[in-house]
Design a protein around this motif. Structure first.
Motif, PDB file in Angstrom:
ATOM      1  N   TYR A  13      13.824 -37.050  13.671  1.00 30.84           N
ATOM      2  CA  TYR A  13      14.655 -37.857  14.611  1.00 30.84           C
ATOM      3  C   TYR A  13      13.817 -38.790  15.424  1.00 30.84           C
ATOM      4  CZ  TYR A  13      17.772 -34.161  13.039  1.00 30.84           C
ATOM      5  OH  TYR A  13      18.246 -33.393  12.240  1.00 30.84           O
ATOM      6  N   LYS A  39      18.371 -42.064   8.221  1.00 36.53           N
ATOM      7  CA  LYS A  39      19.156 -41.033   7.277  1.00 36.53           C
ATOM      8  C   LYS A  39      19.542 -39.793   8.079  1.00 36.53           C
ATOM      9  CE  LYS A  39      19.143 -38.827   2.718  1.00 36.53           C
ATOM     10  NZ  LYS A  39      18.520 -38.656   1.328  1.00 36.53           N
ATOM     11  N   ALA A  40      18.423 -39.438   8.668  1.00 40.29           N
ATOM     12  CA  ALA A  40      18.423 -38.039   9.436  1.00 40.29           C
ATOM     13  C   ALA A  40      19.478 -38.074  10.664  1.00 40.29           C
ATOM     14  CB  ALA A  40      17.220 -37.637  10.131  1.00 40.29           C
ATOM     15  N   HIS A  44      22.020 -40.258  10.897  1.00 40.89           N
ATOM     16  CA  HIS A  44      23.221 -40.564   9.972  1.00 40.89           C
ATOM     17  C   HIS A  44      23.853 -39.253   9.853  1.00 40.89           C
ATOM     18  CE1 HIS A  44      24.589 -44.658   9.711  1.00 40.89           C
ATOM     19  NE2 HIS A  44      23.195 -45.078   9.672  1.00 40.89           N
ATOM     20  N   ALA A  45      23.184 -38.226   9.426  1.00 41.08           N
ATOM     21  CA  ALA A  45      23.742 -36.902   8.970  1.00 41.08           C
ATOM     22  C   ALA A  45      24.127 -36.153  10.182  1.00 41.08           C
ATOM     23  CB  ALA A  45      22.475 -36.231   8.285  1.00 41.08           C
ATOM     24  N   ASP A 102      28.004 -39.715   9.639  1.00 37.32           N
ATOM     25  CA  ASP A 102      28.697 -39.364   8.575  1.00 37.32           C
ATOM     26  C   ASP A 102      29.620 -38.330   8.608  1.00 37.32           C
ATOM     27  OD1 ASP A 102      26.710 -41.001   7.267  1.00 37.32           O
ATOM     28  OD2 ASP A 102      25.201 -39.247   6.632  1.00 37.32           O
ATOM     29  N   VAL A 103      29.779 -37.694   9.744  1.00 41.01           N
ATOM     30  CA  VAL A 103      30.974 -36.850   9.890  1.00 41.01           C
ATOM     31  C   VAL A 103      32.339 -37.254   9.929  1.00 41.01           C
ATOM     32  CG1 VAL A 103      31.484 -35.244  11.646  1.00 41.01           C
ATOM     33  CG2 VAL A 103      29.097 -35.279  11.435  1.00 41.01           C
ATOM     34  N   ASP A 155      25.258 -26.605  14.058  1.00 39.14           N
ATOM     35  CA  ASP A 155      25.521 -26.535  12.709  1.00 39.14           C
ATOM     36  C   ASP A 155      26.990 -26.029  12.612  1.00 39.14           C
ATOM     37  OD1 ASP A 155      22.976 -27.584  11.832  1.00 39.14           O
ATOM     38  OD2 ASP A 155      22.106 -25.531  11.507  1.00 39.14           O
ATOM     39  N   THR A 206      33.143 -31.573  10.245  1.00 38.64           N
ATOM     40  CA  THR A 206      32.980 -32.198   8.654  1.00 38.64           C
ATOM     41  C   THR A 206      34.067 -31.736   7.931  1.00 38.64           C
ATOM     42  OG1 THR A 206      30.542 -32.359   8.713  1.00 38.64           O
ATOM     43  CG2 THR A 206      31.545 -32.263   6.572  1.00 38.64           C
TER      44      THR A 206
END
Length: 275
Positions: free
Chosen positions: A113, A122-123, A125-126, A130-131, A252, A259
């Motif tokens: 990060y 990309k990290a 966004h995840a 992206d959620v 998580d 999600t």
């Protein structure tokens, strides 16, 4: 020379007293069978005790498993009660679990990060973009004391209508990501990042907003964990030891909940407006 094995002559009556006819006439196989039955009678109680011990072990294990299940249920219930009592209302409260985490505060330590480039983007966004957003009911809207004019949304799968919401953690991560991008301003200006498209003044306003939101959140949560200090040879000033343990919410678990309950991502144009 005669055989050394001599036949023994005995009185028949005395012989029968010592060896009754029914015993002496028993064949070898019958004698063996009787001995086996005696052995079985002697060992049968042991087998019963072995069976009882097995059932007792099974009963203990079953009781232990049940106790652990009940304990975990009550622990989970107490965690939810704690979150509901000391946190702002959230439909995601049920996803909260706590865990002990040791922070790695080593300067220069690699992290996916930190820095710039496609892989770092990309990290991030995840972690947040992206959620997507979630949805609450009209009753929940009253609980959080927000106006009924708030944006409505229809669930893309069920078609149920509610109010569009986002979890604060993802907005805070968005702000940290913006500060990262500002740190590498030349790179993200060159690649045409959307946060830099409206000019320096808008970028400054956005950056100040994020700094202020993060300040409020840090003060709101007020982490009271402690860290120690250490000395380096030749340096008169102490250094903070930032690799300390923290009691953290399992991110998580929250990410999975968000999600699973996502109603779309407005950055991708997933509006799904309600009536």
């Amino acid at each position: 020379m005669g055989s050394k094995y001599q036949q023994i002559h005995h009185d028949d009556e005395k012989f029968e007293e010592v060896f009754p006819p029914n015993r002496s006439s028993t064949s070898l196989s019958e004698s063996t069978l009787l001995e086996d039955e005696d052995d079985q009678r002697m060992t049968r109680p042991k087998s019963r005790w072995s069976s009882r011990w097995m059932w007792m072990v099974h009963a203990v294990l079953l009781s232990l498993s049940f106790s652990m299940f009940v304990s975990s249920w009550f622990t989970r219930a107490s965690t939810l009660e704690f979150v509901q009592k000391y946190s702002a209302y959230s439909p995601a409260a049920k996803a909260v679990e706590y865990q002990t985490v040791k922070f790695n505060g080593t300067m220069g330590e690699h992290s996916p990060y930190v820095g710039k480039g496609p892989e770092v983007d990309k990290a991030w966004h995840a972690l947040s973009y992206d959620v997507g957003d979630q949805m609450i009911t009209p009753e929940e809207l009253k609980i959080i004391k927000m106006p009924e004019s708030s944006l409505k949304v229809k669930h893309p799968v069920t078609g149920v209508e509610g109010y569009r919401v986002g979890l604060e953690v993802f907005h805070q991560l968005h702000c940290i990501n913006l500060l990262r991008q500002v740190t590498y301003k030349d790179y993200y200006t060159e690649v045409g990042n959307g946060n830099f498209a409206q000019g320096d003044e808008e970028l400054l306003i956005h950056t100040d907003h994020c700094i202020e939101m993060l300040r409020k959140n840090i003060q709101c949560n007020a982490d009271v964990g402690v860290f120690t200090f250490y000395m380096l040879d030749g340096d008169p000033l102490p250094w903070p030891e930032l690799e300390s343990y923290h009691q953290c919410r399992n991110f998580d678990k929250v990410l999975d909940w968000a999600t699973e309950h996502s109603v779309g991502n407005m950055e991708r144009g997933d509006i799904n407006p309600g009536s």
